[in-house]
Design a protein around this motif. Structure first.
Motif, PDB file in Angstrom:
ATOM      1  N   LEU A 111     -89.975 -38.673  62.717  1.00  0.00           N
ATOM      2  CA  LEU A 111     -90.292 -37.564  61.902  1.00  0.00           C
ATOM      3  C   LEU A 111     -90.311 -37.672  60.271  1.00  0.00           C
ATOM      4  O   LEU A 111     -90.768 -36.805  59.580  1.00  0.00           O
ATOM      5  CB  LEU A 111     -89.236 -36.457  62.174  1.00  0.00           C
ATOM      6  N   GLU A 112     -89.300 -38.945  59.838  1.00  0.00           N
ATOM      7  CA  GLU A 112     -89.574 -39.044  58.489  1.00  0.00           C
ATOM      8  C   GLU A 112     -90.680 -39.283  57.828  1.00  0.00           C
ATOM      9  O   GLU A 112     -91.254 -39.121  56.693  1.00  0.00           O
ATOM     10  CB  GLU A 112     -88.372 -40.203  58.146  1.00  0.00           C
ATOM     11  N   ARG A 113     -91.503 -40.358  58.777  1.00  0.00           N
ATOM     12  CA  ARG A 113     -92.865 -40.676  58.397  1.00  0.00           C
ATOM     13  C   ARG A 113     -93.700 -39.679  58.610  1.00  0.00           C
ATOM     14  O   ARG A 113     -94.740 -39.168  57.748  1.00  0.00           O
ATOM     15  CB  ARG A 113     -93.136 -42.102  58.924  1.00  0.00           C
ATOM     16  N   VAL A 114     -93.847 -38.876  59.906  1.00  0.00           N
ATOM     17  CA  VAL A 114     -94.905 -37.900  60.168  1.00  0.00           C
ATOM     18  C   VAL A 114     -94.030 -36.777  60.477  1.00  0.00           C
ATOM     19  O   VAL A 114     -93.863 -36.549  61.787  1.00  0.00           O
ATOM     20  CB  VAL A 114     -95.669 -38.562  61.386  1.00  0.00           C
ATOM     21  N   PRO A 115     -93.732 -35.839  59.726  1.00  0.00           N
ATOM     22  CA  PRO A 115     -92.853 -34.672  60.088  1.00  0.00           C
ATOM     23  C   PRO A 115     -93.891 -33.514  60.893  1.00  0.00           C
ATOM     24  O   PRO A 115     -94.820 -33.169  60.507  1.00  0.00           O
ATOM     25  CB  PRO A 115     -92.688 -34.045  58.700  1.00  0.00           C
ATOM     26  N   VAL A 116     -93.307 -33.293  62.250  1.00  0.00           N
ATOM     27  CA  VAL A 116     -94.075 -32.233  63.181  1.00  0.00           C
ATOM     28  C   VAL A 116     -93.023 -31.369  63.545  1.00  0.00           C
ATOM     29  O   VAL A 116     -93.419 -30.887  64.805  1.00  0.00           O
ATOM     30  CB  VAL A 116     -94.751 -32.984  64.067  1.00  0.00           C
ATOM     31  N   LYS A 125     -91.158 -31.181  77.075  1.00  0.00           N
ATOM     32  CA  LYS A 125     -90.439 -32.541  76.798  1.00  0.00           C
ATOM     33  C   LYS A 125     -90.966 -33.291  75.609  1.00  0.00           C
ATOM     34  O   LYS A 125     -92.000 -33.506  75.512  1.00  0.00           O
ATOM     35  CB  LYS A 125     -90.485 -33.143  78.050  1.00  0.00           C
ATOM     36  N   VAL A 126     -89.694 -33.824  74.963  1.00  0.00           N
ATOM     37  CA  VAL A 126     -90.129 -34.598  73.468  1.00  0.00           C
ATOM     38  C   VAL A 126     -89.590 -35.996  73.785  1.00  0.00           C
ATOM     39  O   VAL A 126     -88.307 -36.129  73.964  1.00  0.00           O
ATOM     40  CB  VAL A 126     -89.852 -33.750  72.188  1.00  0.00           C
ATOM     41  N   PHE A 127     -90.279 -37.066  73.721  1.00  0.00           N
ATOM     42  CA  PHE A 127     -89.716 -38.491  73.919  1.00  0.00           C
ATOM     43  C   PHE A 127     -90.169 -38.974  72.717  1.00  0.00           C
ATOM     44  O   PHE A 127     -90.843 -38.880  71.874  1.00  0.00           O
ATOM     45  CB  PHE A 127     -90.526 -39.419  74.909  1.00  0.00           C
ATOM     46  N   SER A 128     -89.089 -39.775  72.128  1.00  0.00           N
ATOM     47  CA  SER A 128     -88.968 -40.686  70.977  1.00  0.00           C
ATOM     48  C   SER A 128     -88.294 -41.909  70.924  1.00  0.00           C
ATOM     49  O   SER A 128     -87.374 -42.146  71.727  1.00  0.00           O
ATOM     50  CB  SER A 128     -88.471 -39.743  69.797  1.00  0.00           C
ATOM     51  N   PHE A 129     -88.849 -42.802  70.220  1.00  0.00           N
ATOM     52  CA  PHE A 129     -88.152 -44.113  70.215  1.00  0.00           C
ATOM     53  C   PHE A 129     -87.324 -44.566  69.044  1.00  0.00           C
ATOM     54  O   PHE A 129     -86.440 -45.256  68.587  1.00  0.00           O
ATOM     55  CB  PHE A 129     -89.162 -45.283  70.246  1.00  0.00           C
ATOM     56  N   ASP A 130     -87.288 -43.306  67.896  1.00  0.00           N
ATOM     57  CA  ASP A 130     -86.578 -43.555  66.620  1.00  0.00           C
ATOM     58  C   ASP A 130     -85.054 -42.971  67.091  1.00  0.00           C
ATOM     59  O   ASP A 130     -84.905 -41.576  67.261  1.00  0.00           O
ATOM     60  CB  ASP A 130     -87.102 -42.473  65.793  1.00  0.00           C
ATOM     61  N   LYS A 131     -84.104 -43.800  66.910  1.00  0.00           N
ATOM     62  CA  LYS A 131     -82.607 -43.423  67.200  1.00  0.00           C
ATOM     63  C   LYS A 131     -82.272 -42.191  66.221  1.00  0.00           C
ATOM     64  O   LYS A 131     -81.452 -41.483  66.714  1.00  0.00           O
ATOM     65  CB  LYS A 131     -81.950 -44.633  66.976  1.00  0.00           C
ATOM     66  N   VAL A 132     -82.548 -42.254  64.956  1.00  0.00           N
ATOM     67  CA  VAL A 132     -82.243 -40.983  64.161  1.00  0.00           C
ATOM     68  C   VAL A 132     -82.666 -39.744  64.662  1.00  0.00           C
ATOM     69  O   VAL A 132     -81.772 -38.744  64.698  1.00  0.00           O
ATOM     70  CB  VAL A 132     -82.746 -41.442  62.646  1.00  0.00           C
ATOM     71  N   ASP A 133     -84.154 -39.619  64.982  1.00  0.00           N
ATOM     72  CA  ASP A 133     -84.629 -38.505  65.337  1.00  0.00           C
ATOM     73  C   ASP A 133     -83.817 -38.106  66.792  1.00  0.00           C
ATOM     74  O   ASP A 133     -83.592 -36.976  67.013  1.00  0.00           O
ATOM     75  CB  ASP A 133     -85.926 -38.537  65.570  1.00  0.00           C
ATOM     76  N   ILE A 134     -83.771 -38.909  67.829  1.00  0.00           N
ATOM     77  CA  ILE A 134     -83.035 -38.788  68.925  1.00  0.00           C
ATOM     78  C   ILE A 134     -81.685 -38.104  68.909  1.00  0.00           C
ATOM     79  O   ILE A 134     -81.479 -37.326  69.426  1.00  0.00           O
ATOM     80  CB  ILE A 134     -82.964 -40.202  69.898  1.00  0.00           C
ATOM     81  N   ASP A 241     -92.201 -59.612  62.947  1.00  0.00           N
ATOM     82  CA  ASP A 241     -92.189 -58.240  63.322  1.00  0.00           C
ATOM     83  C   ASP A 241     -91.303 -57.684  61.912  1.00  0.00           C
ATOM     84  O   ASP A 241     -90.053 -57.663  62.129  1.00  0.00           O
ATOM     85  CB  ASP A 241     -91.689 -57.810  64.524  1.00  0.00           C
ATOM     86  N   LEU A 242     -92.087 -56.852  61.100  1.00  0.00           N
ATOM     87  CA  LEU A 242     -91.128 -56.300  59.799  1.00  0.00           C
ATOM     88  C   LEU A 242     -91.206 -54.751  60.149  1.00  0.00           C
ATOM     89  O   LEU A 242     -92.307 -54.215  60.429  1.00  0.00           O
ATOM     90  CB  LEU A 242     -91.916 -56.798  58.717  1.00  0.00           C
ATOM     91  N   MET A 243     -90.151 -54.147  59.835  1.00  0.00           N
ATOM     92  CA  MET A 243     -89.942 -52.608  59.843  1.00  0.00           C
ATOM     93  C   MET A 243     -90.839 -51.978  58.619  1.00  0.00           C
ATOM     94  O   MET A 243     -91.072 -52.547  57.613  1.00  0.00           O
ATOM     95  CB  MET A 243     -88.629 -52.490  59.576  1.00  0.00           C
ATOM     96  N   ARG A 244     -91.483 -50.975  58.980  1.00  0.00           N
ATOM     97  CA  ARG A 244     -92.157 -50.092  58.012  1.00  0.00           C
ATOM     98  C   ARG A 244     -90.985 -49.010  57.335  1.00  0.00           C
ATOM     99  O   ARG A 244     -90.122 -48.925  58.283  1.00  0.00           O
ATOM    100  CB  ARG A 244     -93.098 -49.141  58.490  1.00  0.00           C
ATOM    101  N   GLU A 245     -91.281 -48.713  56.478  1.00  0.00           N
ATOM    102  CA  GLU A 245     -90.234 -47.505  55.686  1.00  0.00           C
ATOM    103  C   GLU A 245     -90.110 -46.399  56.747  1.00  0.00           C
ATOM    104  O   GLU A 245     -91.124 -45.924  56.871  1.00  0.00           O
ATOM    105  CB  GLU A 245     -90.818 -47.303  54.173  1.00  0.00           C
ATOM    106  N   GLY A 246     -88.951 -45.957  56.858  1.00  0.00           N
ATOM    107  CA  GLY A 246     -88.733 -45.014  57.715  1.00  0.00           C
ATOM    108  C   GLY A 246     -88.759 -45.246  59.113  1.00  0.00           C
ATOM    109  O   GLY A 246     -88.744 -44.205  59.989  1.00  0.00           O
ATOM    110  N   GLN A 247     -88.805 -46.546  59.554  1.00  0.00           N
ATOM    111  CA  GLN A 247     -88.916 -46.846  61.064  1.00  0.00           C
ATOM    112  C   GLN A 247     -87.587 -47.255  61.495  1.00  0.00           C
ATOM    113  O   GLN A 247     -86.897 -47.996  60.932  1.00  0.00           O
ATOM    114  CB  GLN A 247     -89.867 -48.037  61.114  1.00  0.00           C
ATOM    115  N   TYR A 248     -87.105 -46.602  62.634  1.00  0.00           N
ATOM    116  CA  TYR A 248     -85.718 -47.256  63.098  1.00  0.00           C
ATOM    117  C   TYR A 248     -85.852 -47.674  64.403  1.00  0.00           C
ATOM    118  O   TYR A 248     -84.838 -47.665  65.160  1.00  0.00           O
ATOM    119  CB  TYR A 248     -84.709 -45.856  62.823  1.00  0.00           C
ATOM    120  N   GLY A 249     -86.956 -47.602  65.239  1.00  0.00           N
ATOM    121  CA  GLY A 249     -87.168 -47.977  66.679  1.00  0.00           C
ATOM    122  C   GLY A 249     -87.734 -49.307  66.413  1.00  0.00           C
ATOM    123  O   GLY A 249     -88.008 -50.156  65.679  1.00  0.00           O
TER     124      GLY A 249
END
Length: 324
Positions: A111-116, A125-134, A241-249
């Motif tokens: 949600l940090e990268r794409v706020p919806v 039901k909402v599924f997410s791989f991002d630990k911060v959003d979860i 594999d490098l992380m993108r800014e705002g990525q936590y999954g």
């Protein structure tokens, strides 16, 4: 059971969800909006003027109409999965919901990268791989999935030590420059492919100034298809594999590596928390890459236990998402 997947699917990942559902005998359909674009120059010009002066994106409206027209033809669905919900207006999502009793979404981005946040109340039901959003929103935790067929390392003959493919990104390129120097110090064979616009090629050369980029660097404007990717991967012992800014999954790169039994070099510390983590297969490097060791590339890949590997397959993914 009737299931419909609605998505942009720019990178061709989502078609694998539909294919996995069909293999299970489910009546599954894919409404892919990325194929809806302007048919000619005049349409593009009119849309540009509309966005500038009327604040209306005609292409976006055309795509949303295509989704609703497609659903009208398909009729009611037992479940509908909407990916990339940011591409839809709230009114369109409410109309989509009229065609099912179970509307689901999986967030490919944080949600940090794409706020919806303003649209998520529509979904059952909402599924997410991002630990911060979860943790913050109590989403259902779900990683990306293995979509490639399993190919043992023993059946491959890699000639390189490391391969990396990425879109042009200033932040990641700064890290790549450090990685390149480290790999050269270790006398390792590697290749980096950067996808971007023609105008970025000069900027790329400036990043790798004083380095023999012609020996390891490939620049191309056309994206690499899923059909091409495994061929590049199979030619290397490890993938970067490098992380993108705002990525936590975890990105799809991790699961592609698992399918092909490739080692992973990454800056994503969170990968250590997963049950498939094995330091002999996964090297988590610091911000200077100083802790990357040549011995990592010299030892063989250690097979992941079958029960752990299956948890991350597309077959198990669809079972969990659609409660099959």
């Amino acid at each position: 059971m009737k299931i419909c997947v609605i998505s942009y699917d720019f990178w061709d990942y989502d078609k694998h969800i539909v294919e996995a559902l069909c293999r299970k005998g489910i009546d599954a359909h894919h409404i892919r909006i990325s194929k809806i674009s302007h048919s000619n120059f005049n349409e593009r010009a009119v849309n540009a003027l509309s966005k500038t002066f009327l604040k209306k994106n005609l292409k976006k409206e055309k795509r949303q109409k295509y989704v609703l027209d497609s659903l009208k033809k398909l009729g009611p669905q037992d479940q509908i999965l909407v990916l990339n919900p940011d591409t839809f207006d709230l009114s369109t999502l409410n109309n989509i919901k009229k065609y099912t009793d179970r509307l689901i979404t999986y967030l490919y981005d944080s949600l940090e990268r794409v706020p919806v946040e303003d649209k998520l109340h529509v979904f059952d039901k909402v599924f997410s791989f991002d630990k911060v959003d979860i943790e913050k929103h109590s989403f259902e935790k779900l990683t990306n999935y293995i979509y490639l067929p399993y190919t043992p390392a023993a059946l491959q003959k890699p000639e390189m030590d490391l391969f990396y493919i990425t879109s042009y990104d200033n932040k990641r390129l700064s890290f790549i420059k450090l990685m390149v120097k480290k790999l050269m110090d270790l006398n390792l064979k590697f290749q980096i492919m950067v996808i971007g616009k023609k105008t970025w090629k000069h900027k790329l050369k400036n990043v790798f100034i004083n380095l023999p980029e012609n020996l390891f660097l490939i620049f191309r404007m056309k994206k690499v298809s899923h059909e091409e990717l495994p061929n590049y991967y199979k030619g290397s012992k490890a993938l970067l594999d490098l992380m993108r800014e705002g990525q936590y999954g975890l990105s799809f790169r991790v699961f592609e590596a698992m399918a092909l039994e490739k080692k992973i070099v990454t800056d994503n510390e969170s990968i250590k928390n997963y049950d498939f983590y094995n330091p002999k297969n996964i090297a988590v490097v610091n911000h200077t890459c100083s802790d990357l060791d040549q011995s990592f590339f010299e030892t063989p890949y250690e097979k992941i236990p079958e029960e752990i590997y299956y948890k991350y397959t597309i077959e198990n993914w669809v079972d969990k998402v659609f409660d099959i």
